[in-house]
Structure formats: structure tokens, C-alpha cells
Design a protein around this motif. Sequence first.
Motif, short mmCIF file in Angstrom:
data_model
loop_
_atom_site.label_atom_id
_atom_site.label_comp_id
_atom_site.label_asym_id
_atom_site.label_seq_id
_atom_site.Cartn_x
_atom_site.Cartn_y
_atom_site.Cartn_z
N UNK A 44 0.82 -1.20 0.00
CA UNK A 44 0.00 0.00 0.00
C UNK A 44 0.87 1.27 0.00
N UNK A 45 1.86 1.28 0.88
CA UNK A 45 2.71 2.46 0.98
C UNK A 45 3.58 2.63 -0.26
N UNK A 46 4.02 1.53 -0.82
CA UNK A 46 4.81 1.59 -2.05
C UNK A 46 3.97 2.19 -3.19
N UNK A 47 2.72 1.74 -3.30
CA UNK A 47 1.86 2.25 -4.37
C UNK A 47 1.55 3.72 -4.17
N UNK A 48 1.35 4.13 -2.92
CA UNK A 48 1.09 5.54 -2.63
C UNK A 48 2.29 6.39 -3.03
N UNK A 49 3.48 5.89 -2.75
CA UNK A 49 4.70 6.62 -3.11
C UNK A 49 4.87 6.70 -4.62
N UNK A 50 4.64 5.59 -5.32
CA UNK A 50 4.76 5.56 -6.77
C UNK A 50 3.74 6.50 -7.43
N UNK A 55 2.63 11.34 -10.49
CA UNK A 55 1.72 12.47 -10.68
C UNK A 55 2.45 13.71 -11.20
N UNK A 56 3.78 13.71 -11.16
CA UNK A 56 4.55 14.86 -11.65
C UNK A 56 4.92 14.71 -13.12
N UNK A 57 4.40 13.67 -13.78
CA UNK A 57 4.52 13.53 -15.22
C UNK A 57 5.94 13.58 -15.75
N UNK A 58 6.14 14.44 -16.75
CA UNK A 58 7.43 14.52 -17.44
C UNK A 58 8.53 15.14 -16.60
N UNK A 59 8.18 15.70 -15.44
CA UNK A 59 9.22 16.23 -14.56
C UNK A 59 10.10 15.11 -14.01
N UNK A 60 9.55 13.89 -13.98
CA UNK A 60 10.30 12.71 -13.55
C UNK A 60 10.64 11.90 -14.79
#
Length: 226
Positions: A44-50, A55-60
Motif C-alpha cells: 500500500x505504501x509503495x503504491x502511494x509513493x509511486x 503524478x509529476x509527469x514529465x518532470x520525472x
Amino acid sequence: MTNAPVISVRGEAVLEVEPELARLSVHVQSQERDRREALDRLAERNQRCLDLIKSYGEAVERLETGGLSITPQLKYRRKEGDIRAYQGTVWIRFTVVDFAVLGELVARLGDLERTYVHGPDWGLRHDSEVYKRAARQAANEAVQRARSYAEALGATITGLIELADEGLTRDSRGRPAEPVALMGTYGAAASGSADEPPPIDLEPATQVVRAAVEARFTATAPAELG
């Protein structure tokens, strides 16, 4: 083979540039008495982190899982016995290329429950144009130095015998910046809540790129030295 005089020189270049990317890593943890519960909570925590990072799209630019482990914690150190709890850990690595969102992203990750954020490690792309520019400047410096030596002797450069690249190196200018280290705790604000943490001010570390070449040139006979 000509008996023309040979001038051997070394050309160098040092460039100071802004970094092109920031590499970070996140350790997500869980600790429960039941193995399956520890694994479920970790997932659960891994998915929340991912989800937050994505959610920052092309910034990552790059996102990958570096490893996962579930380790039993024993009650006693010196003998096999009852298991006190199971500890789970997921290691996530990612690269940020838009520094405008970096401080906000790091703060939000550090606010997640049972997370540890490490970074950033500032750097350049492997195929960065900066490396090519440094190499060209080093070669030009070698040519100019050889011409200067030849002119001092009343001679001129006539040809190139050999040009050897000594390699390129990169480091951070001055004292390296301390990496951010944030640990989320139980009871931290949930992602997306109104109580978001303030962005962390992160100043990119100047990158110093060095290049050096060794070259040998043929030259005309020097003027008579008197």
C-alpha cells in the motif's frame, strides 16, 4: 618519415555548468507482527509513493524499483526463537529533470508514512553536450599552445602527428551540498490532504567538467637562436 621538429603539448578545459538532473531514492517501510500484514502494508505504501512520483509527469524522467525485502525481527539476538515482527522495505529510485517541482516533491515524499528520502545527487546526462564542448575546448587549447611555442621559436605548425584524449571528469564545485534526508512517521498527513508540507528550498550544485588532451605537432625548423 620526416625529420621535422615535433612539439608536444597538453590542452585542458574546465567548464562550470548547472546540473541537468537530480537523482533521488526513497525507502518505504512497514513493520507488523504478521508477515502477510507487513507485506500488504508495504504494498500500500509503495503504491502511494509511486502514485505521488508519477503524478509529476514529465518532470520525472526515470522511475524504478531497486529492491524489496521482508525480514523477520527476532525477540532475542543470540538464539533462534519467537519472531517479534516482520519488517518490509522497498527501495525506489527516480530522476527529476524539472527542478521547479523538486522541492515540493521531496517534501511530500518525506511527509508520507514510514518513508525515507535521500538525495538529490546532482548530475549531467551521460550524453550531455557539455562533455563534447569541454573536449573541443581542450583540443583548441592544445593547438593554441603548440602555435605559441612554435612562434616563440620562430617556427610554425605544419601538421598533427597524434591527439590523445585523457578523458573527462565531473565533480561538484566546492563543498558538496548535504543530501536531504527525510523520514516519514506514523500519523503523517495523507497525500493530497489540505495540510501539505511546505516545499524545501534546494539549490542545484554547480557541476565542474574537466577535459584534457595530449597532442604532438610537426613544425618548421626554428629560427636561429642567438
